[in-house]
Scaffold this motif. Structure first.
Motif, mmCIF file in Angstrom:
data_model
loop_
_atom_site.group_PDB
_atom_site.id
_atom_site.type_symbol
_atom_site.label_atom_id
_atom_site.label_comp_id
_atom_site.label_asym_id
_atom_site.label_seq_id
_atom_site.Cartn_x
_atom_site.Cartn_y
_atom_site.Cartn_z
ATOM 1 N N UNK A 108 0.834 -1.218 0.000
ATOM 2 C CA UNK A 108 0.000 0.000 0.000
ATOM 3 C C UNK A 108 0.858 1.253 0.000
ATOM 4 N N UNK A 109 1.794 1.338 0.936
ATOM 5 C CA UNK A 109 2.503 2.602 1.136
ATOM 6 C C UNK A 109 3.631 2.799 0.130
ATOM 7 N N UNK A 110 4.235 1.719 -0.326
ATOM 8 C CA UNK A 110 5.290 1.855 -1.336
ATOM 9 C C UNK A 110 4.708 2.310 -2.664
ATOM 10 N N UNK A 111 3.592 1.736 -3.058
ATOM 11 C CA UNK A 111 2.954 2.164 -4.309
ATOM 12 C C UNK A 111 2.515 3.616 -4.216
ATOM 13 N N UNK A 112 1.929 3.999 -3.082
ATOM 14 C CA UNK A 112 1.487 5.380 -2.909
ATOM 15 C C UNK A 112 2.676 6.336 -2.923
ATOM 16 N N UNK A 169 12.260 5.510 -3.477
ATOM 17 C CA UNK A 169 11.872 4.546 -2.447
ATOM 18 C C UNK A 169 13.047 3.683 -2.003
ATOM 19 N N UNK A 170 13.399 3.812 -0.731
ATOM 20 C CA UNK A 170 14.357 2.926 -0.085
ATOM 21 C C UNK A 170 13.549 2.043 0.847
ATOM 22 N N UNK A 171 13.381 0.783 0.456
ATOM 23 C CA UNK A 171 12.427 -0.122 1.094
ATOM 24 C C UNK A 171 13.152 -1.153 1.942
ATOM 25 N N UNK A 182 15.250 0.824 -4.298
ATOM 26 C CA UNK A 182 16.339 0.011 -3.769
ATOM 27 C C UNK A 182 15.860 -0.621 -2.470
ATOM 28 N N UNK A 183 16.235 -1.871 -2.221
ATOM 29 C CA UNK A 183 15.943 -2.454 -0.910
ATOM 30 C C UNK A 183 17.132 -2.228 0.018
ATOM 31 N N UNK A 184 16.884 -2.402 1.312
ATOM 32 C CA UNK A 184 17.875 -2.034 2.309
ATOM 33 C C UNK A 184 18.835 -3.140 2.707
ATOM 34 N N UNK A 232 22.504 5.717 -2.843
ATOM 35 C CA UNK A 232 21.116 5.990 -3.212
ATOM 36 C C UNK A 232 20.933 7.484 -3.488
ATOM 37 N N UNK A 233 21.527 8.319 -2.657
ATOM 38 C CA UNK A 233 21.432 9.769 -2.861
ATOM 39 C C UNK A 233 22.076 10.178 -4.179
ATOM 40 N N UNK A 234 23.178 9.525 -4.535
ATOM 41 C CA UNK A 234 23.833 9.824 -5.814
ATOM 42 C C UNK A 234 22.906 9.518 -6.984
ATOM 43 N N UNK A 235 22.235 8.376 -6.912
ATOM 44 C CA UNK A 235 21.315 7.998 -7.978
ATOM 45 C C UNK A 235 20.144 8.975 -8.077
ATOM 46 N N UNK A 236 19.605 9.351 -6.923
ATOM 47 C CA UNK A 236 18.471 10.287 -6.914
ATOM 48 C C UNK A 236 18.897 11.646 -7.450
#
Length: 361
Positions: free
Chosen positions: A85-89, A97-99, A125-127, A313-317
């Protein structure tokens, strides 16, 4: 001109979010911007105790975090049952999204999450922290060296810790409505990822769960293991447990070399770490020892692995925001493969330890 840091928001105040908050502080290209909880008081307390700057936004709902236009990244440590629910939103609100792992309850849910990220042009990306440790890249150099390591033949991973009675009764990892994958989704995720990493992310052909998994009264897995078989004959095994002493072993064996690491998921020391590598080892005359002895490779890093993950992740964003780059597809692909194997282990247990064939797509 000073670099504008990527603004992170925590969606939830789980214990693991404390670690990520520190990582954002340590990373040179990120900042703690916001935190949201279903309780405003809980969010305020979390921010005060975890280094959030006075300017940080404090929200009493998840929706408010996602509606903030200045949030770049949402870190999501919510129970796995809430990820879909929350990742899609979050993706629909254009938040990168860092999940936290496990990424989803099954690959069908994960496909919806990844699909939402792709449709909205946001990075996923997953953690899984060890993926970002420089030691992992150094070990990859060894197992990719055909002269020293040879051809990959077999792998074994083991991750366990002794959970106390309170954990086994009250932690979200043992609640079927929150994290029904239990130990398989928690520490088993690392075992599977370590094996896939060693196999260069080639999926196995079949997965067969070991007999004798331990389940609680609600049917949540507390300990389990599995064997994996590849088309070319490579094999692997793993075991994860909430009942054994803290252990994080990964062994990778080739025709010429062997890699051993005893803290693969979370180094014993976050700055200095090591691994063992052996190449063309044989017995001495009269079997009096080994020659040459395995070599110990030690390295010191500037940032702990969780901060390395945040930095990457910040570099990619930043590249997406400022340069118009496309999201890196490597990370959702690896996450999906991990989920596929985990699903197969669970299915094998549920079907009486039958061999389950992996279907990649």
């Amino acid at each position: 001109m000073a670099e504008i840091p990527i603004r992170f928001a925590n969606l939830g105040c789980a214990e693991i979010a404390r670690k990520l908050s520190r990582a954002v502080i340590l990373s040179p290209n990120s900042t703690l911007y916001a935190v949201g909880s279903r309780s405003l008081d809980k969010a305020k307390k979390f921010a005060a105790e975890n280094g959030f700057p006075p300017s940080a936004k404090i929200y009493g709902s998840y929706e408010a975090v996602l509606d903030d236009p200045d949030v770049d990244v949402v870190y999501m440590p919510l129970p796995t049952s809430l990820h879909l629910k929350w990742a899609v939103l979050a993706a629909e609100k254009k938040k990168h999204l860092l999940l936290e792992k496990p990424a989803a309850l099954n690959v069908g849910e994960l496909d919806q999450i990844i699909g939402a990220c792709e449709a909205n042009g946001v990075q996923y990306m997953d953690g899984t922290l060890f993926m970002h440790h420089p030691r992992t890249a150094k070990m990859e150099e060894f197992i990719s060296d055909s002269q020293r390591f040879g051809q990959l033949k077999t792998m074994h991973s083991f991750f366990s810790f002794t959970a106390d009675d309170n954990y086994l009764k009250n932690n979200i990892r043992v609640k079927p409505d929150l994290d029904s994958l239990g130990a398989l989704g928690d520490i088993g995720w690392y075992c599977i990822r370590g094996i896939l990493w060693a196999a260069n992310y080639e999926l196995p052909k079949t997965v067969t769960a070991f007999r004798g998994p331990v389940l609680n009264g609600a049917g949540v897995i507390l300990a389990c293991g599995s064997s994996l078989l590849w088309e070319d004959g490579k094999t692997a095994t793993f075991y994860c447990s909430f009942f054994s002493n803290l252990t994080m072993d990964l062994t990778v064996v080739g025709t010429k070399g062997t890699l051993h690491i005893n803290d693969f998921a979370n180094p014993r020391d976050e700055i200095t770490s090591s691994f063992s590598a052996a190449s063309e080892t044989q017995f001495k005359d009269l079997l009096t020892g080994w020659v040459p002895l395995p070599s110990q490779h030690e390295m010191t890093i500037d940032l702990p692995q969780d901060a390395c993950m945040v930095r990457e992740f910040s570099r990619l964003v930043k590249s997406i925001k400022e340069d118009g780059s496309k999201p890196e597809c490597k990370w959702p692909n690896i996450s999906r493969k991990t989920q596929l194997v985990m699903d197969a282990v669970k299915e094998s247990i549920e079907k009486g330890f039958q061999s389950i064939q992996i279907e990649a797509y």
